[in-house]
Design a protein around this motif. Structure first.
Motif, PDB file in Angstrom:
ATOM      1  N   UNK A   1       0.849  -1.191   0.000  1.00 49.33           N
ATOM      2  CA  UNK A   1       0.000   0.000   0.000  1.00 49.33           C
ATOM      3  C   UNK A   1       0.877   1.230   0.000  1.00 49.33           C
ATOM      4  N   UNK A   2       0.586   2.186  -0.884  1.00 48.68           N
ATOM      5  CA  UNK A   2       1.285   3.461  -0.897  1.00 48.68           C
ATOM      6  C   UNK A   2       0.521   4.421   0.000  1.00 48.68           C
TER       7      UNK A   2
ATOM      8  N   UNK B   1       3.367   0.504   3.128  1.00 51.37           N
ATOM      9  CA  UNK B   1       3.109  -0.505   4.150  1.00 51.37           C
ATOM     10  C   UNK B   1       2.763  -1.799   3.418  1.00 51.37           C
ATOM     11  N   UNK B   2       2.963  -2.916   4.081  1.00 52.08           N
ATOM     12  CA  UNK B   2       2.648  -4.215   3.497  1.00 52.08           C
ATOM     13  C   UNK B   2       1.497  -4.828   4.283  1.00 52.08           C
TER      14      UNK B   2
ATOM     15  N   UNK C   1      -8.563  -9.447   6.872  1.00 50.65           N
ATOM     16  CA  UNK C   1      -7.224  -8.899   7.083  1.00 50.65           C
ATOM     17  C   UNK C   1      -6.470  -9.738   8.113  1.00 50.65           C
ATOM     18  N   UNK C   2      -5.174  -9.944   7.862  1.00 54.05           N
ATOM     19  CA  UNK C   2      -4.351 -10.743   8.762  1.00 54.05           C
ATOM     20  C   UNK C   2      -3.279  -9.878   9.426  1.00 54.05           C
ATOM     21  N   UNK C   3      -2.638  -8.996   8.633  1.00 47.98           N
ATOM     22  CA  UNK C   3      -1.553  -8.178   9.185  1.00 47.98           C
ATOM     23  C   UNK C   3      -1.365  -6.931   8.334  1.00 47.98           C
ATOM     24  N   UNK C   4      -0.872  -5.880   8.961  1.00 46.18           N
ATOM     25  CA  UNK C   4      -0.480  -4.653   8.275  1.00 46.18           C
ATOM     26  C   UNK C   4       0.770  -4.141   8.976  1.00 46.18           C
TER      27      UNK C   4
ATOM     28  N   UNK D   1       3.891  -1.566   9.998  1.00 42.12           N
ATOM     29  CA  UNK D   1       4.054  -0.138  10.256  1.00 42.12           C
ATOM     30  C   UNK D   1       4.522   0.502   8.945  1.00 42.12           C
ATOM     31  N   UNK D   2       4.340   1.802   8.773  1.00 44.68           N
ATOM     32  CA  UNK D   2       4.830   2.438   7.559  1.00 44.68           C
ATOM     33  C   UNK D   2       6.319   2.178   7.349  1.00 44.68           C
TER      34      UNK D   2
END
Length: 67
Positions: A23-24, A31-32, A56-59, A61-62
């Motif tokens: 993600x931009x 971030x992934x 959603x499973x994970x995000x 940190x920037x």
């Protein structure tokens, strides 16, 4: 690399995919994210998705870009 399974039952299919996405957040930050997607498809006139569920499973940190 996504992991995908497909289960067929006559004219119905259930697809489960494990996906990663970048993600931009802005011009210099990303971030992934990881998620599980579940699709349901039906046919008699070709396969058509009729349902999508995203878990959603994970995000992360920037992340600062290298460039």
């Amino acid at each position: 690399m996504p992991l995908t399974t497909i289960e067929l039952d006559a004219d119905t299919a259930t697809v489960r995919a494990h996906d990663l996405a970048v993600y931009l957040l802005d011009d210099k930050t990303e971030a992934i994210a990881a998620a599980i997607h579940r699709y349901h498809a039906r046919t008699p006139h070709g396969w058509r998705f009729d349902h999508l569920e995203v878990t959603p499973v994970a995000l992360t940190e920037p992340l600062a870009r290298a460039l």
